[in-house]
Design a protein around this motif. Structure first.
Motif, PDB file in Angstrom:
ATOM      1  N   CYS A   2      -0.406   7.478  -6.580  1.00 35.78           N
ATOM      2  CA  CYS A   2      -1.101   8.174  -5.495  1.00 35.78           C
ATOM      3  C   CYS A   2      -0.615   9.619  -5.325  1.00 35.78           C
ATOM      4  N   CYS A  40       0.521   7.841  -0.238  1.00 39.70           N
ATOM      5  CA  CYS A  40       0.572   6.595   0.542  1.00 39.70           C
ATOM      6  C   CYS A  40       1.655   6.658   1.619  1.00 39.70           C
ATOM      7  N   CYS A  56       4.059  11.238  -2.541  1.00 36.42           N
ATOM      8  CA  CYS A  56       3.224  10.031  -2.571  1.00 36.42           C
ATOM      9  C   CYS A  56       2.293  10.075  -1.365  1.00 36.42           C
ATOM     10  N   GLY A  71       5.417   3.743  -2.147  1.00 33.23           N
ATOM     11  CA  GLY A  71       6.168   4.835  -2.763  1.00 33.23           C
ATOM     12  C   GLY A  71       6.794   4.538  -4.099  1.00 33.23           C
ATOM     13  N   GLU A  72       6.525   3.347  -4.647  1.00 28.54           N
ATOM     14  CA  GLU A  72       7.250   2.927  -5.850  1.00 28.54           C
ATOM     15  C   GLU A  72       6.570   3.341  -7.149  1.00 28.54           C
ATOM     16  N   CYS A  73       5.228   3.497  -7.137  1.00 23.80           N
ATOM     17  CA  CYS A  73       4.539   3.592  -8.427  1.00 23.80           C
ATOM     18  C   CYS A  73       4.064   4.998  -8.766  1.00 23.80           C
ATOM     19  N   GLY A  74       3.885   5.851  -7.783  1.00 22.06           N
ATOM     20  CA  GLY A  74       3.496   7.238  -8.055  1.00 22.06           C
ATOM     21  C   GLY A  74       2.035   7.438  -8.386  1.00 22.06           C
ATOM     22  N   LYS A  92      -4.811   7.003  -6.931  1.00 20.79           N
ATOM     23  CA  LYS A  92      -4.886   5.541  -6.986  1.00 20.79           C
ATOM     24  C   LYS A  92      -3.871   4.910  -6.044  1.00 20.79           C
ATOM     25  N   GLY A  93      -4.197   3.731  -5.575  1.00 21.15           N
ATOM     26  CA  GLY A  93      -3.272   2.977  -4.736  1.00 21.15           C
ATOM     27  C   GLY A  93      -2.882   1.691  -5.439  1.00 21.15           C
ATOM     28  N   ALA A  94      -1.602   1.520  -5.691  1.00 22.14           N
ATOM     29  CA  ALA A  94      -1.172   0.274  -6.328  1.00 22.14           C
ATOM     30  C   ALA A  94      -0.163  -0.449  -5.449  1.00 22.14           C
ATOM     31  N   CYS A  95       0.845   0.287  -5.002  1.00 21.03           N
ATOM     32  CA  CYS A  95       1.932  -0.391  -4.282  1.00 21.03           C
ATOM     33  C   CYS A  95       1.921  -0.083  -2.790  1.00 21.03           C
ATOM     34  N   GLU A  96       1.435   1.090  -2.447  1.00 19.32           N
ATOM     35  CA  GLU A  96       1.462   1.588  -1.059  1.00 19.32           C
ATOM     36  C   GLU A  96       2.849   1.535  -0.445  1.00 19.32           C
TER      37      GLU A  96
HETATM   38  S1  FES Z   1       0.478   3.705  -4.089  1.00 16.83           S
HETATM   39 FE1  FES Z   1       2.302   3.389  -5.241  1.00 16.83          FE
HETATM   40  S2  FES Z   1       3.439   5.183  -4.719  1.00 16.83           S
HETATM   41 FE2  FES Z   1       1.730   5.339  -3.431  1.00 16.83          FE
END
Ligand code: FES
Ligand SMILES: Cc1cc2nc3c(=O)[nH]c(=O)nc-3n(C[C@H](O)[C@H](O)[C@H](O)COP(=O)(O)OP(=O)(O)OC[C@H]3O[C@@H](n4cnc5c(N)ncnc54)[C@H](O)[C@@H]3O)c2cc1C
Ligand code: FES
Lengths: 283, 163
Positions: B53, B65, B63, B48-51, B42-46
């Motif tokens: 991906c 992204c 990550c 590196g913050e959310c994990g 999944k892509g949420a933040c692109e």
């Molecule tokens: S999309 Fe959030 S860490 Fe890659």
């Protein structure tokens, strides 16, 4: 638009020298954020992830220094032999981002980005690291103090690759401490590295996130070496500890920004430096 | 070795996959989802913050992204889709279901991959090691309690399966 993935340092240097404008990428943890958000649109890219020569570290034959390859990921610094040789670097590495970030991010990238908040940088500064830069035909060593020029600005010339950072194996205590809004995944609001050289009787104090680039507290270092015998593990009296922190704070040059305020940062470096000096004398 | 913008190959879930007509700066996350039909990551933040991906690349959880896809041509990549080859569930995935570790589910693939990687390298982690291993994976729904339960259950299941 090409991506080169050189398989040796020789090939990497040749590629960077042939195309000085090419975008270098190591772990990608700084660069890809910029690319994902369209802040940067590179045309030619040189990826260093397969250059094994810079993804390593070596202890020099005289056992006095460690040469850390610019591409060694943080996770390799957190534990094991390297962490024993350079505990402050290990502590700094453990605070970087998350396991995913530490599996990719490197000192070369931290130096390349040269953010005032880069966690490896105060450690390199306090230990007077020497940075090696190379092109296909030339190699030069530069003190980390001269390498870090300003906010996200460094002394790397186009076409040069950052090869390594050489750090002395120290005989005294060393440590790194950082303040952020939570424990994991946090860019520092203020940080401090303290290194004591018991043979020379000297101390190195470097601060992160409280100036345009890392700040060395030379005046406080001088002052402390007059107050206590740094060659021995001497107890620091409470009033001295207080003055120590105050002096460190005075040498910082913080600003208000989206992460914190100058006043809090000044307070934080005073507290962090006192904490480290206390640890140095009790551990 | 080099890749140009027109065509390159990636090794994903044990298969060679050709990427066509891509811009070289595209992230591995984008290429997996938009070009290779693997929307599990999944892509949420692109940034590196959310994990969400998280994938395994050459034995490391990273990550996707933050990986430039065109630089990953000689890497082995495993996504959440490739954790098993026969569409069955892993012990970790099964434990997420039984322990109620999934609410909206957006964080789940990234967490599953991160935990899978943790247990492959450290089959009997302490609670602190579990927290550390998923410190780069953000969940907005569960409050993490049920995720920790799921990890503990998966540890037991994996241990029992080995006996
Ligand atoms: S999309 Fe959030 S860490 Fe890659
Ligand atoms: C979610 C997240 C959390 C983070 N947390 C932290 C943190 O807590 N502390 C911290 O300090 N940083 C943090 N960072 C920033 C980043 O991880 C570090 O700065 C890291 O050291 C960058 O290394 P890299 O190899 O990924 O760099 P890259 O992104 O590959 O490169 C960064 C820059 O350096 C240049 N470069 C890299 N290697 C070389 C070389 N050998 N020669 C010449 N130029 C080179 C590149 O051209 C680029 O301009 C975080 C980033 C993310 C995404
Ligand atoms: S279940 Fe919704 S973000 Fe984790």
């Amino acid at each position: 638009m090409t991506v080169l993935i050189p398989q040796s340092l020789h090939d990497a240097l040749a590629a960077a020298t042939a195309n000085p404008d090419a975008q270098i990428i190591q772990g990608g943890t700084d660069l890809m954020v910029e690319i994902n958000f369209n802040h940067r649109k590179p045309t030619d890219v040189i990826a260093l992830r397969r250059v094994d020569e810079i993804r390593n570290y070596v202890v020099t034959a005289d056992k006095k220094n460690v040469v850390i390859g610019s591409g060694l990921p943080y996770r390799e610094m957190e534990h094991g032999e390297l962490a024993k040789l350079l505990p402050a670097l290990a502590q700094a590495a453990r605070t970087v981002g998350s396991p995913q970030i530490r599996a990719a991010g490197s000192i070369g990238g931290n130096l390349g980005t040269c953010s005032p908040a880069g966690d490896a940088l105060p450690v390199l500064s306090a230990l007077d690291a020497v940075i090696n830069l190379r092109t296909a035909s030339q190699s030069r060593d530069i003190s980390v103090h001269d390498f870090m020029v300003g906010v996200k600005r460094n002394a790397r010339q186009p076409g040069e690759l950052i090869i390594s950072a050489t750090l002395p194996i120290n005989n005294g205590w060393q440590g790194y401490a950082k303040v952020g809004v939570r424990n994991a995944m946090v860019i520092s609001i203020a940080s401090c590295c303290l290194v004591i050289d018991r043979i020379k009787g000297s101390v190195g104090i470097a601060l992160g996130s409280v100036g345009p680039t890392v700040i060395r507290c030379r005046e406080t270092e001088q002052w402390l070496s007059m107050q206590i015998d740094l060659k021995n593990n001497s107890i620091v009296a409470p009033n001295l500890l207080k003055e120590f922190g105050d002096r460190v704070a005075k040498e910082s040059k913080p600003i208000d920004d989206h992460r914190s305020t100058a006043a809090y940062r000044r307070h934080a470096v005073a507290t962090l430096s006192r904490r480290l000096l206390t640890r140095a004398n009790t551990q | 070795m080099s890749a140009n913008s027109e065509v390159y190959d990636l090794n994903v879930n044990g298969q060679k996959r050709q990427v066509r007509d891509a811009w070289v700066g595209e992230s591995l996350l984008y290429v997996l989802r938009e070009r290779l039909g693997l929307p599990g990551s999944k892509g949420a933040c692109e940034q590196g913050e959310c994990g969400s991906c998280t994938v395994i690349m050459d034995g490391q959880a990273v990550c996707s992204c933050l990986v430039m896809a065109a630089t990953a041509v000689d890497s082995q990549i495993t996504t959440v889709e490739g954790l098993t080859s026969d569409n069955s569930l892993t012990a970790v995935q099964d434990a997420f279901i039984t322990e109620g570790g999934v609410q909206c589910g957006f964080c789940t693939p990234g967490l599953v991959v991160a935990i899978e990687h943790l247990l492959d390298t450290n089959p009997d982690p302490s609670q602190l090691e579990i927290k550390e291993a998923i410190s780069g994976n953000i969940c907005r729904c569960t409050g993490y309690g049920r995720i920790f339960e799921a990890v503990n259950t998966a540890v037991s299941t994996r241990r029992a399966n080995k006996l």
